[in-house]
Design an enzyme around this catalytic site. Structure first.
Site, mmCIF file in Angstrom:
data_model
loop_
_atom_site.group_PDB
_atom_site.id
_atom_site.type_symbol
_atom_site.label_atom_id
_atom_site.label_comp_id
_atom_site.label_asym_id
_atom_site.label_seq_id
_atom_site.Cartn_x
_atom_site.Cartn_y
_atom_site.Cartn_z
ATOM 1 N N ALA A 123 0.733 -1.150 0.207
ATOM 2 C CA ALA A 123 0.001 -0.110 0.006
ATOM 3 C C ALA A 123 0.866 1.098 -0.070
ATOM 4 O O ALA A 123 2.056 1.286 0.549
ATOM 5 C CB ALA A 123 -0.836 -0.007 1.284
ATOM 6 N N ASP A 277 -12.219 5.260 11.338
ATOM 7 C CA ASP A 277 -12.172 5.071 10.054
ATOM 8 C C ASP A 277 -12.485 3.357 9.708
ATOM 9 O O ASP A 277 -11.746 2.601 9.181
ATOM 10 C CB ASP A 277 -10.878 5.540 9.442
ATOM 11 C CG ASP A 277 -11.007 5.551 7.825
ATOM 12 O OD1 ASP A 277 -12.089 5.464 7.285
ATOM 13 O OD2 ASP A 277 -9.979 5.281 7.061
#
Length: 539
Positions: A123, A277
């Protein structure tokens, strides 16, 4: 955890240059029709233009757009929806730069730190890039490395962003409700915390401690000896995204949905520390069916006082009492002195009625909070950042629940969990903590008492207790004012005498306080009587 690399051609990723100042920002804003806003509300840029401008300006502005997406209390839904599309995934940094950053932060050659490391990142985001690796003791880990240029980028762009925010607010009064300069300051502080990976390691440790009694959850532990402000190493989790797992195992949907809802309730109503989140990319399912939570760069924390106030707001809303909801909202400490309580209650009434008329299991906590915050914003109430984060987290959680199992409702599950949640607030550890706080408060009270008593006696003797000064009327009302002051002093002294007499019938420290109050009340009574006698002699 699986790779989710996304390359974006629209996001500027080059280092800031001399052209990255106010002039460059204004050119980009003009290109995306921002300057038309100076002609009035009907000439605002479209939601798509806002998003594209922030993407073109670079990572700091992109992150600021993500913060703006939290302002459901102020921005129209169309802008919120577009800003939520902002992704913080960027093209990866070359591995040579990552290697240099790791070795600089940890002070050792890469080969001495890791038995192996995958050069292809799993990522790449705005703040950091993630690689998988293996330690020399055989542990499989992930290595999160802060982008080498991110600090210089933030240092260059934040002052420009603050300048532009102040300029836009001055030129367009309709933007003042957003308090853009204040938002930039909060954003700067938040971004500074997010860049500190050592702080994230500490946050992970706090989450692990707060959720240690949740057997259906596992959080990868940080490897503290390999973690600094610029590098975070933590355990690898061999899981699968929860939405993908649910698609492959449909029989698990109900169980997973209940586990997600219970986790949300536990964080909000028991620990106060919540993941802000919780989208499917941060929530995985392990091979043993436990949930696994990732990425603690965005977290929120609400204390007991705010949690209690929030509970009262929701209780009044669900109960259909708009006036009580307005008062509870104001008690959260967000209102200006001149807030119109009746007008606030009147504007809350449609929200309250809509929620009250719904079946309990169909109520969305996130949508309710969103509607309440929107009304509050219209009345210029300051909505705390933690409540904005919580609203976003609850909306994400409820959307995930619908994706997993629409039959599961957080509100319905909360009804089941109330006895356990209530019991958890009266554990021996919590009672001990509250007892210590009460002891500290009492100690402070006793320390302040002599000064407060002397001050009260002086004010009683001078006839100043209860004085209200109104300059234009003070001369005309001097005589009446002195009478009111003596009356106030007399009532206060009588109250002290009564309280002292009642406590004087007890024993121990209660009697000591009673004797003190009795003495103060007696002296006050004498002072008031002396003042009245003196007045009679003068007249």
């Amino acid at each position: 955890m699986k790779s989710e690399m996304v390359h974006s051609a629209t996001i500027v990723s080059s280092p800031p240059s001399r052209g990255s100042g106010v002039t460059r920002v204004l050119r980009v804003l003009a290109r995306h029709s921002f300057l038309g806003a100076l002609r009035g509300r009907g000439h605002l840029p479209s939601p798509v233009q806002v998003r594209e401008a922030l993407e073109e300006l670079g990572v700091v502005y992109l992150k600021f757009g993500q913060v703006l997406a939290l302002r459901r209390d102020l921005l129209p839904p169309s802008y919120i929806a577009e800003l939520e599309k902002l992704t913080d995934r960027l093209p990866p940094v070359e591995f040579t730069a990552i290697r240099d950053a790791i070795e600089r932060e940890l002070g050792q050659p890469l080969a001495e730190l890791f038995a192996s490391i995958d050069e292809a990142p799993m990522a790449a985001a705005t703040i950091a890039q993630v690689h998988t690796a293996e330690l020399h003791d055989g542990r499989h880990v992930i290595v999160k490395v802060r982008r080498p240029d991110v600090e210089s980028r933030v240092a260059a762009d934040i002052p420009t962003l603050a300048h532009v925010a102040g300029w836009l607010e001055r030129l367009q009064p309709t933007l003042r409700g957003l308090d853009l300069p204040g938002m930039v300051r909060e954003f700067r502080d938040s971004l500074t915390r997010e860049m500190d990976l050592a702080l994230e390691a500490h946050t992970i440790a706090r989450f692990r401690a707060s959720l240690v009694d949740t057997p259906e959850l596992w959080i990868p532990a940080p490897i503290t000896e390999f973690s600094t402000r610029g590098v975070l190493v933590e355990e690898f989790s061999p899981g699968e995204r929860i939405d993908n797992y649910a698609d492959a195992h449909p029989e698990s949907r109900h169980r997973l949905a209940r586990a997600v809802a219970k986790l949300a309730l536990h964080q909000v109503f028991e620990t106060g520390l919540f993941h802000a989140d919780p989208h499917p990319g941060n929530l995985y399912v392990l091979p043993d069916s436990r949930l696994c939570l990732h990425d603690f760069g965005m977290i929120g924390e609400i204390d007991d006082q705010l949690r209690t106030a929030l509970g009262e707001v929701l209780e009044a809303t669900v109960g259909g009492d708009a006036s009580a909801a307005a008062e509870a909202y104001i008690e959260m400490g967000m209102a200006a002195v001149d807030v119109d309580r009746d007008a606030l209650a009147a504007d809350l009434k449609p929200v309250v009625r809509r929620v009250h008329d719904q079946p309990l299991a169909e109520i969305s906590i996130g949508a309710t909070l969103e509607a309440l915050l929107k009304v509050g914003g219209q009345h210029r109430l300051r909505n705390p950042g933690e409540i904005l984060l919580l609203t976003r987290a609850v909306l994400i959680t409820e959307a995930l629940l619908k994706r997993l199992d629409p039959a599961v409702s957080i509100v319905a599950l909360f009804k089941e969990e109330i006895p356990r949640i209530a019991a958890s607030r009266f554990t021996g550890r919590r009672l001990l903590a509250h007892g210590k706080q009460v002891a500290r408060d009492l100690e402070q009270l006793l320390a302040d008492a002599p000064h407060d008593v002397r001050l009260t006696l002086r004010r009683i003797a001078k006839g100043e207790l209860g004085r209200v000064r109104v300059p234009d009327l003070e001369t005309a009302a001097a005589a009446a004012g002195r009478d009111i002051e003596r009356l106030t002093g007399g009532v206060t002294s009588a109250a002290l005498l009564i309280a002292g007499a009642l406590l004087g019938t007890t024993s121990g420290w209660h009697r000591l306080i009673g004797d003190t109050l009795l003495a103060v009340g007696l002296v006050g009574t004498i002072a008031v009587a002396a003042g009245a006698l003196l007045k009679r002699r003068v007249h």
